[in-house]
Design an enzyme around this catalytic site. Structure first.
Site, short mmCIF file in Angstrom:
data_model
loop_
_atom_site.label_atom_id
_atom_site.label_comp_id
_atom_site.label_asym_id
_atom_site.label_seq_id
_atom_site.Cartn_x
_atom_site.Cartn_y
_atom_site.Cartn_z
CB CYS A 41 -1.00 -0.01 1.16
SG CYS A 41 -0.33 0.18 2.81
CB CYS A 44 0.45 1.56 -4.17
SG CYS A 44 0.57 -0.14 -4.66
CB CYS A 63 3.25 -2.30 -7.80
SG CYS A 63 3.83 -3.86 -7.20
#
Length: 138
Positions: A11, A85, A89
């Site tokens: 997160c 997020c 990533c």
């Protein structure tokens, strides 16, 4: 699966949702899984309300520290679970990716965090049932 799966929970701040998810995955998966958590912009400490909510369910995450998300952590994981997020990533082919839409517990009181915690627990239980082979308990 001959080796135990590695699950990475991500997160933004690695202070609430991903820490709670990692706590459940470790508690429920035990030594059958490797559990990592990280944040794209980690805070300096875990949300105290998240710690309190998990303690109510018998899981201690107070000693954990938020960690920065690294490419290596993603590369080394079998399942990457993101929570708000976005595109922070990195994506590697052959990995299992899931994005869990969960309310951020930051700034919320315990009464608002409990339902988030319970939703995370339910999702972690489902994830573990899909990743781990059914084993007879000895």
């Amino acid at each position: 699966m001959t080796t135990k799966p590695t699950i990475l929970f991500v997160c933004v701040h690695n202070a609430g949702r991903s820490q709670m998810a990692a706590g459940y995955a470790q508690a429920l998966g035990g030594d059958r899984v490797e559990v990592l958590s990280a944040g794209s912009e980690p805070k300096d400490q875990i949300n105290p309300i998240a710690i309190q909510a998990m303690a109510e369910d018998g899981i201690d995450i107070a000693g954990n520290q938020p960690k920065v998300l690294t490419t290596d952590a993603v590369r080394d994981s079998d399942a990457v679970i993101t929570m708000g997020c976005g595109d922070a990533c990195p994506i590697f082919p052959g990995k299992r990716y899931e994005d869990w839409e969960l309310t951020d517990p930051a700034g919320k009181g315990i009464d608002d965090v409990r339902p988030i915690r319970d939703e995370i627990k339910s999702r972690v239980q489902t994830l573990l049932s899909e990743l781990l082979p059914a084993e007879a308990t000895a």
